[in-house]
Write a protein that holds these residues in place. Structure first.
Motif, PDB file in Angstrom:
ATOM      1  N   GLU A  67      24.782 104.017  25.105  1.00 12.71           N
ATOM      2  CA  GLU A  67      26.111 103.502  24.774  1.00 12.71           C
ATOM      3  C   GLU A  67      26.199 101.990  24.935  1.00 12.71           C
ATOM      4  OE1 GLU A  67      30.781 104.358  25.990  1.00 12.71           O
ATOM      5  OE2 GLU A  67      29.127 105.163  27.209  1.00 12.71           O
ATOM      6  N   SER A  68      25.528 101.456  25.943  1.00 16.54           N
ATOM      7  CA  SER A  68      25.635 100.018  26.213  1.00 16.54           C
ATOM      8  C   SER A  68      25.147  99.171  25.049  1.00 16.54           C
ATOM      9  CB  SER A  68      24.842  99.666  27.480  1.00 16.54           C
ATOM     10  OG  SER A  68      23.470  99.997  27.309  1.00 16.54           O
ATOM     11  N   PHE A  69      24.176  99.677  24.305  1.00 12.68           N
ATOM     12  CA  PHE A  69      23.654  98.920  23.169  1.00 12.68           C
ATOM     13  C   PHE A  69      24.689  98.830  22.044  1.00 12.68           C
ATOM     14  CE2 PHE A  69      19.767 100.184  25.299  1.00 12.68           C
ATOM     15  CZ  PHE A  69      18.944  99.077  25.142  1.00 12.68           C
ATOM     16  N   PHE A  70      25.575  99.821  21.975  1.00 15.42           N
ATOM     17  CA  PHE A  70      26.550  99.853  20.896  1.00 15.42           C
ATOM     18  C   PHE A  70      27.866  99.175  21.299  1.00 15.42           C
ATOM     19  CE2 PHE A  70      23.713 103.460  20.244  1.00 15.42           C
ATOM     20  CZ  PHE A  70      23.342 103.271  18.918  1.00 15.42           C
ATOM     21  N   VAL A  71      28.211  99.282  22.593  1.00 13.35           N
ATOM     22  CA  VAL A  71      29.463  98.685  23.069  1.00 13.35           C
ATOM     23  C   VAL A  71      29.361  97.171  23.108  1.00 13.35           C
ATOM     24  CG1 VAL A  71      31.072  98.520  25.013  1.00 13.35           C
ATOM     25  CG2 VAL A  71      30.075 100.728  24.382  1.00 13.35           C
ATOM     26  N   GLN A  72      28.266  96.683  23.678  1.00 13.35           N
ATOM     27  CA  GLN A  72      28.066  95.244  23.774  1.00 13.35           C
ATOM     28  C   GLN A  72      26.675  94.875  23.263  1.00 13.35           C
ATOM     29  OE1 GLN A  72      28.819  94.651  28.000  1.00 13.35           O
ATOM     30  NE2 GLN A  72      30.877  93.873  27.536  1.00 13.35           N
ATOM     31  N   PRO A  73      26.470  94.981  21.977  1.00 14.18           N
ATOM     32  CA  PRO A  73      25.146  94.631  21.441  1.00 14.18           C
ATOM     33  C   PRO A  73      24.876  93.140  21.609  1.00 14.18           C
ATOM     34  CG  PRO A  73      26.736  94.961  19.673  1.00 14.18           C
ATOM     35  CD  PRO A  73      27.421  95.377  20.925  1.00 14.18           C
ATOM     36  N   ASP A  74      23.708  92.824  22.110  1.00 19.58           N
ATOM     37  CA  ASP A  74      23.384  91.406  22.303  1.00 19.58           C
ATOM     38  C   ASP A  74      22.717  90.797  21.078  1.00 19.58           C
ATOM     39  OD1 ASP A  74      20.820  92.414  22.294  1.00 19.58           O
ATOM     40  OD2 ASP A  74      20.467  92.098  24.433  1.00 19.58           O
ATOM     41  N   GLY A  75      22.457  91.646  20.084  1.00 14.10           N
ATOM     42  CA  GLY A  75      21.901  91.120  18.839  1.00 14.10           C
ATOM     43  C   GLY A  75      20.404  90.903  18.853  1.00 14.10           C
ATOM     44  N   THR A  76      19.768  91.023  20.005  1.00 12.42           N
ATOM     45  CA  THR A  76      18.329  90.775  20.094  1.00 12.42           C
ATOM     46  C   THR A  76      17.536  92.003  20.509  1.00 12.42           C
ATOM     47  OG1 THR A  76      18.552  90.031  22.375  1.00 12.42           O
ATOM     48  CG2 THR A  76      18.691  88.348  20.645  1.00 12.42           C
ATOM     49  N   SER A  77      18.162  92.922  21.235  1.00 12.18           N
ATOM     50  CA  SER A  77      17.462  94.097  21.741  1.00 12.18           C
ATOM     51  C   SER A  77      18.055  95.360  21.130  1.00 12.18           C
ATOM     52  CB  SER A  77      17.546  94.163  23.272  1.00 12.18           C
ATOM     53  OG  SER A  77      16.991  93.008  23.855  1.00 12.18           O
ATOM     54  N   PRO A  78      17.477  95.868  20.065  1.00  9.43           N
ATOM     55  CA  PRO A  78      17.999  97.107  19.473  1.00  9.43           C
ATOM     56  C   PRO A  78      17.746  98.279  20.405  1.00  9.43           C
ATOM     57  CG  PRO A  78      15.907  96.516  18.466  1.00  9.43           C
ATOM     58  CD  PRO A  78      16.287  95.372  19.367  1.00  9.43           C
TER      59      PRO A  78
END
Length: 459
Positions: free
Chosen positions: A316-327
């Motif tokens: 979920e963390s990748f989708f809530v706050q994507p940093d744009g560098t780590s898929p």
């Protein structure tokens, strides 16, 4: 069903073997059940003696039938009957039949023929003497004729629709075989080959001639070890130093030059291949089954996995706050996980797939925008395309008469497709890695070859 005990083990001669099977040809007295056949037997590992069953591409261990149980027929027979015969005309497939085996008979055969096998093979495995059934197949190389085995490989250039910026210009200009050949030559694995499959599959007589010349030259320069061309005369595997054995008995072998033999060989082979539909069938199957390229298939795999509810919850963390560098992480292509199941297809799965592939459904798919709901279809389609990219054809020719126009008549077994085993899902991730390696290496080549796909929509 024929029984092997109706022959003497001395009537069978070792021919060849692969990872899972070993092949013997019949040379005994006239017998309608066995004349013109080879016996394909399953192998067992040494010393564990677990039987090796090559149901898919890769070895699967399968226990023998218990006492009193009926051992099933070899799966290659069912696969050919239910699947391959729907795609390739039966006259271009080898005859496959079940034959009853006997343990004592198999033990005697092993004693007689084992020393004829390569030493490395003898140390690893041998005939599985506990098998109760084997396979009788058409002997395509052992009769009074020339037999030419060709492994054509990939027939087409991929569509650019799903290729990355890094690979687009490379993969749409140079065919997969020629790029792979460059990589293998640079690493010292093989000699350079001038053969391009796109010439062989072109349907153009001049280009097919060029392809055959390329195969012949590679066969000659490699001492007959190149994997894409093998020549047999009366069942004997020929080396380039034995080309006079290709000549008819009416020809004075001492007066025929190597060039004359090559020209006669090429003429007979080209005329046969252009009269038979096999190359066209293989080309069409390859390109209509592999519509996404492995790059597009990998993208669809990731898209489907990331859409799974459990996947989105877990990461979920990748989708809530994507940093744009780590898929978010993904599982390798073709590998089942908690988020996406990718079971190995069994024969019923292949039957169902072919029903879909041969129906109007497949022509209605939007290949430019494949949907996750059709992932299973695209996975099986790619695996089946790989089977046709890796198969071989055996062409039966009369012995050569240089300077005399060959009379070609295409009959059953004149051109036969072999090595049609289904591929395994667990091969996909390795193929994806190899694809990147091949394209990456070729992108740095000092010069790039242009391969012409005669049937590409862009040509």
């Amino acid at each position: 069903m024929a029984s092997i005990v109706n022959t003497d083990p001395k009537d069978w001669r070792y021919v060849s073997e692969g990872g899972a099977t070993i092949v013997f040809s019949y040379h005994g007295p006239p017998n309608p059940d066995f004349d013109g056949t080879v016996l394909r037997l399953r192998k067992a590992l040494v010393p564990s003696l677990k039987s090796v069953v090559k149901i898919r591409d890769g070895e699967v261990y399968k226990p023998h039938a218990q006492d009193g149980e009926e051992e099933p027929d070899d799966p290659t027979i069912e696969y050919q009957t239910k699947c391959m015969a729907k795609l390739i005309p039966p006259e271009h497939l080898p005859r496959l039949e079940t034959v009853k085996l006997d343990q004592e008979w198999l033990q005697r055969l092993a004693q007689l023929e084992n020393l004829k096998r390569p030493e490395a093979r003898r140390e690893k495995d041998g005939i599985d003497v506990d098998r109760r059934k084997g396979v009788l197949a058409t002997d395509l190389v052992g009769g009074n004729w020339l037999a030419v085995e060709i492994k054509p490989k990939w027939a087409f250039l991929p569509s650019p629709a799903h290729l990355s910026e890094e690979t687009n210009s490379v993969k749409t200009q140079t065919c997969r075989f020629c790029m792979h050949n460059h990589l293998r030559k640079s690493s010292g694995e093989i000699i350079e080959m001038n053969y391009c499959p796109l010439d062989l599959f072109s349907g153009d007589e001049a280009r097919i001639t060029k392809a055959i010349h390329g195969l012949w030259d590679a066969w000659t320069e490699s001492g007959g070890t190149v994997n894409n061309l093998k020549v047999f005369a009366k069942g004997k595997t020929l080396r380039p130093t034995e080309t006079p054995l290709m000549l008819a008995t009416s020809v004075d072998a001492s007066s025929a030059t190597t060039k004359q033999i090559r020209d006669a060989f090429t003429s007979a082979l080209v005329r046969t291949l252009t009269k038979a539909p096999v190359l066209g069938i293989l080309s069409r199957l390859q390109r209509t089954l592999d519509v996404l390229d492995i790059e597009g298939l990998s993208k669809l795999w990731k898209k489907t996995e990331r859409a799974a509810p459990l996947y989105r919850t877990t990461f979920e963390s990748f989708f809530v706050q994507p940093d744009g560098t780590s898929p978010p992480p993904t599982t390798p292509l073709g590998v089942s996980s908690l988020f996406l199941s990718s079971p190995e297809p069994a024969i019923p799965d292949w039957v169902d797939f072919l029903g879909t592939y041969l129906s109007p459904f497949s022509s209605q798919l939007d290949y430019s925008n494949p949907e996750p709901e059709n992932l299973r279809y695209y996975l099986l389609a790619y695996l089946l395309s790989a089977t046709f990219k890796d198969c071989s054809i055996i062409v039966r020719l009369d012995f050569l008469q240089p300077g005399v126009e060959p009379k070609i008549e295409v009959k059953p077994n004149t051109v036969t497709v072999i090595d049609l085993d289904p591929k395994s899902m667990d091969k996909l991730r390795g193929w994806e890695k190899l694809d990147k390696e091949i394209a990456g290496a070729y992108s740095t080549a000092s010069s790039r070859k242009t391969c012409i796909d005669a049937f590409s929509s862009s040509t």
